[in-house]
Design an enzyme around this catalytic site. Sequence first.
Site, PDB file in Angstrom:
ATOM      1  N   GLU A  36      70.976  14.070  37.592  1.00  0.00           N
ATOM      2  CA  GLU A  36      69.932  15.041  37.893  1.00  0.00           C
ATOM      3  C   GLU A  36      69.515  14.777  39.344  1.00  0.00           C
ATOM      4  OE1 GLU A  36      66.584  14.885  35.250  1.00  0.00           O
ATOM      5  OE2 GLU A  36      65.540  16.443  36.383  1.00  0.00           O
ATOM      6  N   ARG A 262      73.481   1.151  28.712  1.00  0.00           N
ATOM      7  CA  ARG A 262      73.158   1.287  30.125  1.00  0.00           C
ATOM      8  C   ARG A 262      73.112  -0.092  30.769  1.00  0.00           C
ATOM      9  NH1 ARG A 262      69.379   4.861  30.794  1.00  0.00           N
ATOM     10  NH2 ARG A 262      68.420   4.115  32.682  1.00  0.00           N
ATOM     11  N   LYS A 272      64.788   6.016  37.922  1.00  0.00           N
ATOM     12  CA  LYS A 272      64.449   6.804  39.106  1.00  0.00           C
ATOM     13  C   LYS A 272      62.949   7.030  39.214  1.00  0.00           C
ATOM     14  CE  LYS A 272      67.733   9.850  38.296  1.00  0.00           C
ATOM     15  NZ  LYS A 272      68.592  11.040  38.346  1.00  0.00           N
TER      16      LYS A 272
HETATM   17  P1  ATP Z   1      66.948   7.077  35.302  1.00  0.00           P
HETATM   18  O1  ATP Z   1      66.701   6.464  33.958  1.00  0.00           O
HETATM   19  O2  ATP Z   1      67.145   6.114  36.397  1.00  0.00           O
HETATM   20  O3  ATP Z   1      65.968   8.150  35.665  1.00  0.00           O
HETATM   21  P2  ATP Z   1      68.694   9.084  34.398  1.00  0.00           P
HETATM   22  O4  ATP Z   1      69.515   8.805  33.220  1.00  0.00           O
HETATM   23  O5  ATP Z   1      67.506   9.934  34.198  1.00  0.00           O
HETATM   24  O6  ATP Z   1      68.380   7.749  35.138  1.00  0.00           O
HETATM   25  P3  ATP Z   1      70.582  10.852  35.477  1.00  0.00           P
HETATM   26  O7  ATP Z   1      70.635  11.440  36.828  1.00  0.00           O
HETATM   27  O8  ATP Z   1      70.335  11.722  34.328  1.00  0.00           O
HETATM   28  O9  ATP Z   1      69.526   9.720  35.562  1.00  0.00           O
HETATM   29  O10 ATP Z   1      71.882   9.969  35.232  1.00  0.00           O
HETATM   30  C1  ATP Z   1      73.189  10.419  35.441  1.00  0.00           C
HETATM   31  C2  ATP Z   1      74.122   9.605  34.588  1.00  0.00           C
HETATM   32  O11 ATP Z   1      73.998   8.227  34.880  1.00  0.00           O
HETATM   33  C3  ATP Z   1      73.792   9.776  33.119  1.00  0.00           C
HETATM   34  O12 ATP Z   1      74.994  10.001  32.412  1.00  0.00           O
HETATM   35  C4  ATP Z   1      73.168   8.477  32.733  1.00  0.00           C
HETATM   36  O13 ATP Z   1      73.429   8.162  31.391  1.00  0.00           O
HETATM   37  C5  ATP Z   1      73.823   7.490  33.695  1.00  0.00           C
HETATM   38  N1  ATP Z   1      72.953   6.353  33.926  1.00  0.00           N
HETATM   39  C6  ATP Z   1      71.680   6.364  34.369  1.00  0.00           C
HETATM   40  N2  ATP Z   1      71.169   5.125  34.409  1.00  0.00           N
HETATM   41  C7  ATP Z   1      72.152   4.295  33.985  1.00  0.00           C
HETATM   42  C8  ATP Z   1      72.247   2.874  33.796  1.00  0.00           C
HETATM   43  N3  ATP Z   1      71.224   2.058  34.054  1.00  0.00           N
HETATM   44  N4  ATP Z   1      73.416   2.376  33.348  1.00  0.00           N
HETATM   45  C9  ATP Z   1      74.458   3.187  33.094  1.00  0.00           C
HETATM   46  N5  ATP Z   1      74.436   4.509  33.249  1.00  0.00           N
HETATM   47  C10 ATP Z   1      73.299   5.074  33.681  1.00  0.00           C
HETATM   48 MG    MG Z   2      68.632  11.673  32.725  1.00  0.00          MG
END
Ligand code: ATP
Ligand code: MG
Length: 566
Positions: A36, A262, A272
């Site tokens: 995102e 994760r 984020k």
């Molecule tokens: P955050 O929790 O930091 O806001 P998010 O999941 O909201 O991260 P996205 O932009 O939706 O951020 O993430 C893009 C991809 O990265 C998704 O498929 C998510 O599952 C993966 N991702 C995010 N954080 C991690 C992590 N700590 N380890 C592995 N994969 C991750």
């Molecule tokens: Mg997300």
Amino acid sequence: MTKNEKPRPSNFIRDIIEEDLKTGKHKTVITRFPPEPNGYLHIGHAKSICLNFGVARDYGGRCHLRFDDTNPKKEDPEYVRSIMEDVRWLGFDWGEHLYFASDYFDKMYAYAVELIKMGKAYVCHLSPEEMRLYRGTLTEPGKESPYRNRSVEENLDLFERMKNGEFAEGECVLRAKIDMASPNINMRDPVIYRIVKASHHRTGDKWCIYPTYDFAHCLSDSIEGITHSLCTLEFEDHRPLYDWFLDELKVECHPQQIEFARLNLNYTVLSKRKLSQLVDEGHVQGWDDPRMPTISGMRRRGYTPESIRDFCDRIGVAKSDNIVDMALLEHCIRDDLNKKAPRFMAVLNPLKVVITNYPEDVVEELTAINNPEDESMGTRKVPFSRVIYIERDDFREDPPRKFFRLAPGREVRLRYAYYITCQEVVKNEQGEIVELRCTYDPATKGGYSPDGRKVKGTIHWVSAEHAVKAEVRLYDRLFIKPNPAEDEKKGISFKEYINPDSLKILKNCLLEPNLAQCKPGDRVQFERLGYFCVDPDSQENHLIFNRTVTLRDSWAKIEKRLAGKR
Ligand code: ATP
Ligand code: MG
């Protein structure tokens, strides 16, 4: 990827893909990385990137970069730009497969209309608060909304009016009609469209209704023909919903969602939302502050793409959550830079040394080895003269036991130069040491004694006349607790645990002259001090170095200890 990288270790996701290719369920593998654009990427995202792009590459498929841009209030083209830059820098290429969920808004709208026509979706006027109460809890079933049994015609009309902007934000939503008694709360008539009156970074003001993640994600995957939709464990409970939408809509392509754990890393935060707080509230200097666990911060700090990929290989991909030690990440960058980074001498806290028996007007060019790990990197010349600087820490007036460096009356080796002996300590009126007066032994040139006499210490130095001034920024962990968010339930913010000493700026460092030509992004080792990277803030006459990591490797020690136990 460079040729000499190791083959990836297998994991349960690779096993599934191999099976699917073997049985002919799929002819090829198509994955996606779906960020995102509401912040910069962090090291957790790198895990997902390496996994998605890695399997696509290794099994001859492809990986899409898809921006999941369904929430216009939080998204920004700057994030889109930075995400593309970071994925490329990590060494991955989406080719022509760059997509935006917003490209599918028309299709998604049509799918929503289809659901309404099937009697599987309805416009609900419950307030958000009421909706929460109706939803029930883990132990109690939910209650059906009074709007649940509206006619198809009424729903079609209301949904169209939602799209046309006739309702205010929050006044109504479109919900899937599934099961308010489902043990899985995600299945209790989830919201699939909500009203958001904000300009979208790509579709502008065309839409004032936006699909939710659950609706948009499965459909985007399906539209793109994704075979394996890899996501993190928190989406496990959403999988029935992912499958429900695709089953009900009878789409041609129904990808398989597979969840993995994760990445969690100690002494930092990987969210984020939390990272943007650090930026917005000025706890760090920006998303690319070298203390941040963001890809851009790590790049600025001096991390290489190879070291991050190596880290992602070593942590592996599994189903259960764990916390990875920051020391492993540091081990990976040391391991890489040890082979690549040329060595130089730099003095961070200079102490003047006059070599009293060395001639005033002589400058010698001494030979130094650029990288003992790689002979092909050759040698260089380093100027030596009567006045030099050494590290203040390398001298003690009253040396404790086991201090083998310089002290009154003691002889040490100057790296690549001579043995020197400290004859006199000069102090100022405040009693601070301002200068050492030493003698050298001309017979020890290059750092070897002809009579076999040994010295216990070797220290680095720079010639005063030739030294280049520089600023050096030393970084420490951003937080003082392994898990900075552990007390959030008690109402204590993770920000309470920010390390007040995470940045130390040294303005009067002195470098050997060979470093004068360094450019932003160059990575070097300062002998005995660590690996350093030239900061983009550097200017022609003002070099700034960031310390990437010290030389001490606690992870190597841990591994050794573990190996000993086995
Ligand atoms: P955050 O929790 O930091 O806001 P998010 O999941 O909201 O991260 P996205 O932009 O939706 O951020 O993430 C893009 C991809 O990265 C998704 O498929 C998510 O599952 C993966 N991702 C995010 N954080 C991690 C992590 N700590 N380890 C592995 N994969 C991750
Ligand atoms: Mg997300």
